[in-house]
Design a protein around this motif. Structure first.
Motif, PDB file in Angstrom:
ATOM      1  N   THR A  75       0.848  -0.950   0.156  1.00 57.75           N
ATOM      2  CA  THR A  75      -0.037  -0.022  -0.029  1.00 57.75           C
ATOM      3  C   THR A  75       0.870   1.255   0.091  1.00 57.75           C
ATOM      4  OG1 THR A  75      -1.744  -1.113   1.224  1.00 57.75           O
ATOM      5  CG2 THR A  75      -1.901   1.133   1.104  1.00 57.75           C
ATOM      6  N   VAL A 178      -0.769  12.636   4.301  1.00 58.00           N
ATOM      7  CA  VAL A 178      -1.307  11.569   5.242  1.00 58.00           C
ATOM      8  C   VAL A 178      -2.306  10.684   4.471  1.00 58.00           C
ATOM      9  CG1 VAL A 178      -0.723  12.882   7.299  1.00 58.00           C
ATOM     10  CG2 VAL A 178      -2.813  13.051   6.171  1.00 58.00           C
ATOM     11  N   ARG A 179      -2.887  11.079   3.405  1.00 61.41           N
ATOM     12  CA  ARG A 179      -4.028  10.303   2.614  1.00 61.41           C
ATOM     13  C   ARG A 179      -3.492  10.203   1.127  1.00 61.41           C
ATOM     14  NH1 ARG A 179      -8.593  11.019   0.351  1.00 61.41           N
ATOM     15  NH2 ARG A 179      -8.575  13.292   0.315  1.00 61.41           N
ATOM     16  N   PHE A 180      -3.819   9.026   0.810  1.00 64.38           N
ATOM     17  CA  PHE A 180      -3.545   8.738  -0.565  1.00 64.38           C
ATOM     18  C   PHE A 180      -4.784   8.164  -1.244  1.00 64.38           C
ATOM     19  CE2 PHE A 180       0.284   8.325   2.250  1.00 64.38           C
ATOM     20  CZ  PHE A 180       1.240   9.128   1.460  1.00 64.38           C
ATOM     21  N   ARG A 181      -4.652   8.313  -2.663  1.00 64.93           N
ATOM     22  CA  ARG A 181      -5.555   7.737  -3.534  1.00 64.93           C
ATOM     23  C   ARG A 181      -4.956   6.945  -4.607  1.00 64.93           C
ATOM     24  NH1 ARG A 181     -11.122  10.331  -5.397  1.00 64.93           N
ATOM     25  NH2 ARG A 181     -11.811   9.445  -3.445  1.00 64.93           N
ATOM     26  N   GLU A 182      -5.072   5.845  -4.910  1.00 67.62           N
ATOM     27  CA  GLU A 182      -4.750   5.042  -6.008  1.00 67.62           C
ATOM     28  C   GLU A 182      -5.982   4.732  -6.897  1.00 67.62           C
ATOM     29  OE1 GLU A 182      -1.633   2.342  -5.356  1.00 67.62           O
ATOM     30  OE2 GLU A 182      -0.371   3.817  -4.440  1.00 67.62           O
ATOM     31  N   ASP A 183      -5.866   5.053  -8.088  1.00 72.62           N
ATOM     32  CA  ASP A 183      -6.733   4.793  -9.331  1.00 72.62           C
ATOM     33  C   ASP A 183      -6.084   3.553 -10.053  1.00 72.62           C
ATOM     34  OD1 ASP A 183      -9.128   5.958  -8.363  1.00 72.62           O
ATOM     35  OD2 ASP A 183      -8.710   7.800  -9.360  1.00 72.62           O
ATOM     36  N   VAL A 184      -6.397   2.464 -10.256  1.00 78.71           N
ATOM     37  CA  VAL A 184      -5.768   1.391 -10.773  1.00 78.71           C
ATOM     38  C   VAL A 184      -6.600   0.948 -12.127  1.00 78.71           C
ATOM     39  CG1 VAL A 184      -4.724  -0.799 -10.887  1.00 78.71           C
ATOM     40  CG2 VAL A 184      -4.750   0.508  -8.561  1.00 78.71           C
ATOM     41  N   ARG A 210      -1.671   7.877  -8.662  1.00 80.91           N
ATOM     42  CA  ARG A 210      -1.500   8.186  -7.119  1.00 80.91           C
ATOM     43  C   ARG A 210      -1.568   9.588  -6.717  1.00 80.91           C
ATOM     44  NH1 ARG A 210       0.940   4.738  -2.713  1.00 80.91           N
ATOM     45  NH2 ARG A 210       1.890   6.247  -1.276  1.00 80.91           N
ATOM     46  N   GLN A 215      -3.195  16.651   5.702  1.00 82.29           N
ATOM     47  CA  GLN A 215      -4.283  16.456   6.563  1.00 82.29           C
ATOM     48  C   GLN A 215      -5.535  17.336   6.336  1.00 82.29           C
ATOM     49  OE1 GLN A 215      -4.048  14.392   9.439  1.00 82.29           O
ATOM     50  NE2 GLN A 215      -6.135  14.826   9.276  1.00 82.29           N
ATOM     51  N   TYR A 236      -3.287  -4.174  -1.140  1.00 83.01           N
ATOM     52  CA  TYR A 236      -3.934  -3.122  -0.643  1.00 83.01           C
ATOM     53  C   TYR A 236      -4.438  -3.718   0.658  1.00 83.01           C
ATOM     54  CZ  TYR A 236      -3.388  -0.381  -4.782  1.00 83.01           C
ATOM     55  OH  TYR A 236      -2.883   0.157  -5.897  1.00 83.01           O
ATOM     56  N   ASP A 237      -4.021  -3.213   1.609  1.00 82.21           N
ATOM     57  CA  ASP A 237      -4.540  -3.318   3.044  1.00 82.21           C
ATOM     58  C   ASP A 237      -5.550  -2.269   3.642  1.00 82.21           C
ATOM     59  OD1 ASP A 237      -3.487  -6.091   3.908  1.00 82.21           O
ATOM     60  OD2 ASP A 237      -1.401  -5.054   3.892  1.00 82.21           O
ATOM     61  N   ILE A 238      -6.754  -2.813   3.936  1.00 78.79           N
ATOM     62  CA  ILE A 238      -7.634  -1.761   4.261  1.00 78.79           C
ATOM     63  C   ILE A 238      -8.286  -2.154   5.518  1.00 78.79           C
ATOM     64  CG2 ILE A 238      -9.790  -0.890   3.458  1.00 78.79           C
ATOM     65  CD1 ILE A 238      -9.162  -2.612   0.630  1.00 78.79           C
ATOM     66  N   GLY A 239      -8.264  -1.056   6.424  1.00 78.69           N
ATOM     67  CA  GLY A 239      -8.993  -0.889   7.674  1.00 78.69           C
ATOM     68  C   GLY A 239      -7.990  -1.445   8.644  1.00 78.69           C
ATOM     69  N   GLY A 240      -8.542  -1.848   9.694  1.00 81.50           N
ATOM     70  CA  GLY A 240      -7.802  -2.423  10.759  1.00 81.50           C
ATOM     71  C   GLY A 240      -7.589  -1.522  12.142  1.00 81.50           C
TER      72      GLY A 240
ATOM     73  N   PHE B 180      -9.094  -5.686   5.480  1.00 79.13           N
ATOM     74  CA  PHE B 180      -9.495  -6.329   4.167  1.00 79.13           C
ATOM     75  C   PHE B 180      -7.977  -6.432   3.676  1.00 79.13           C
ATOM     76  CE2 PHE B 180     -13.378  -4.485   5.363  1.00 79.13           C
ATOM     77  CZ  PHE B 180     -14.338  -5.614   5.111  1.00 79.13           C
ATOM     78  N   LEU B 234     -10.058   0.546 -10.471  1.00 83.44           N
ATOM     79  CA  LEU B 234     -10.192   0.315  -9.076  1.00 83.44           C
ATOM     80  C   LEU B 234      -9.714   1.366  -8.374  1.00 83.44           C
ATOM     81  CD1 LEU B 234      -8.534  -3.340  -8.846  1.00 83.44           C
ATOM     82  CD2 LEU B 234     -10.989  -2.630  -9.263  1.00 83.44           C
ATOM     83  N   TYR B 236      -8.535   3.006  -4.484  1.00 80.89           N
ATOM     84  CA  TYR B 236      -8.225   2.597  -3.247  1.00 80.89           C
ATOM     85  C   TYR B 236      -7.722   4.133  -2.625  1.00 80.89           C
ATOM     86  CZ  TYR B 236      -7.944  -2.168  -4.871  1.00 80.89           C
ATOM     87  OH  TYR B 236      -8.173  -3.202  -5.262  1.00 80.89           O
ATOM     88  N   ILE B 238      -6.297   5.600   1.019  1.00 79.17           N
ATOM     89  CA  ILE B 238      -5.608   4.822   1.830  1.00 79.17           C
ATOM     90  C   ILE B 238      -5.188   6.172   3.044  1.00 79.17           C
ATOM     91  CG2 ILE B 238      -3.072   4.001   2.241  1.00 79.17           C
ATOM     92  CD1 ILE B 238      -3.263   3.338  -0.815  1.00 79.17           C
TER      93      ILE B 238
END
Lengths: 240, 240
Positions: A75, A178-184, A210, A215, A236-240, B180, B234, B236, B238
């Motif tokens: 990620t 601190v925040r990222f968006r990835e469009d694949v 990406r 913040q 991609y690891d999501i949540g937790g 996830f 897709l 994501y 993050i």
DNA sequence: GAGTGGTCTAGACCACAAT
DNA sequence: TTGTGGTCTAGACCACTCC
């Protein structure tokens, strides 16, 4: 129906393990006599497998079953290896080498970049182009754009960004991402990408856009990353 | 060199906008006379564009420039539309229809699934197979496996899982998935996938392995999702 | 040099689309 | 019916690999 049936037979043989990764398939001449077809027909059958990414051809040598041993990109954008690694380092745990191709301190952004970064007309960007290699083979190409108002005059605009990469420098400059968006998306490579990444026929690319945000939601970096899909798995690891 | 140069010319014309998405390219006959080549050579030039995913051919009609208007699938696995939507509902905001193909309350898991879910030898799984359609065209195929010890006897093992989908049912059963992992690879489709998703030649698929974990790290669901890469992006998000 | 794949020609017949 | 793409044949020459 014959070219398709040759492909079908060979495909089944590959799937069943009769031909394993690295094995050589029957030559065109062999297929011609085995199936009693013209050369173009045998060729077409073989080319189907190539287009499916099942085989690679080596001119003058033969047609071989392909292997897939992906690099796992996690990620954070780093390749997953023995230990925790960060992007932009010279050597990652997965045996990847990063080569910085070009750094431009101040350039005019493409329109798409300008709007993504929310820049005013005429604002400049700092551009970083990088190539990742796996055992000398290029596997990933990335172009990053940052507002020159932030990056110019910092090590981000230098060939060497220093430990921690651009993100560490951004953080030091008070623009911590601190925040990222990835469009694949997945697609077939362009001619340029085929040359640049030396992509095998029948191999798609993964195209990742990406965007990094601070913040308060301000975009500070947008990167266009093209990966040889024959070499990578994105995790991609999501949540937790 | 001629097939390649025909492809090169047409590719350039497509990129420059001479031929726009949906436009028809010159016919094989036209290329033969324009370039003074044999039919197979003109065909080969056109087939390169098809393999690159730039064009689609319609038998008896012509070769057309392809369009890409992706469905955005967000981190939750839902398609992004007008409003917030969840997977497993009948209609998503992006005009997607979900068809549940098969539900098996108790089945023997494939070895890969058994180890991922950490199941004992002989343990059963509940299997759900779903197909997503965009205006009647299948675009996504998903197979989910859950431990039968959790899912059997709940609506998860029914054709209709009810509002909120499997995740809502898992939560009610005290196995709320909170973390996830998605592993994404791009590759060319298999013959089965080409038929099932009616994939255009030159279009890769995205293959997503999605694993859901509860708070204590127990995997409760593993899904294998195959998406037509010509239809999806897709997304994501993050951090934050 | 022998064997391999890469490209091209010139022609045939078939299947589908539009009219 | 005409024009389109889909498939196949039989042969040629070229470029690369391996011995």
């Amino acid at each position: 129906m014959t070219a398709a049936s040759i492909a079908k037979d060979l495909r089944a043989a590959i799937r069943s393990g009769t031909y394993k990764p690295g094995d050589r398939l029957p030559s065109e001449a062999a297929l011609m006599s085995n199936y009693g077809v013209a050369r173009m027909t045998a060729r077409h059958g073989l080319s189907m497998l190539k287009d499916e990414g099942l085989t690679v051809t080596r001119h003058g040598s033969g047609v071989f079953v392909r292997a897939f041993e992906p690099i796992v990109r996690d990620t954070t954008g780093a390749a997953v290896g023995d230990s925790t690694v960060t992007a932009e380092t010279d050597e990652t745990g997965a045996g990847l080498t990063v080569r910085t191709l070009a750094v431009t301190a101040e350039a005019d952004p493409p329109e798409k970049v300008r709007t993504t970064l929310g820049l005013a007309d005429g604002a400049k960007v700092t551009v970083r182009e990088r190539l990742h290699l796996r055992e000398r083979k290029p596997v990933l190409f990335a172009t990053s754009y940052l507002p020159a108002s932030i990056a110019a005059g910092t090590p981000i605009a230098d060939q060497e960004v220093g430990p921690g990469g651009t993100h560490a420098r951004l953080t030091e400059a008070g623009h911590a991402p601190v925040r990222f968006r990835e469009d694949v998306v997945g697609r077939m490579p362009t001619i340029e990408e085929i040359e640049e990444l030396r992509i095998e026929p029948g191999t798609p690319v993964l195209s990742v856009t990406r965007t990094a945000f601070t913040q308060d939601g301000t975009p500070v970096e947008v990167s266009y990353v093209v990966l040889d899909a024959g070499e990578f798995m994105l995790r991609y690891d999501i949540g937790g």
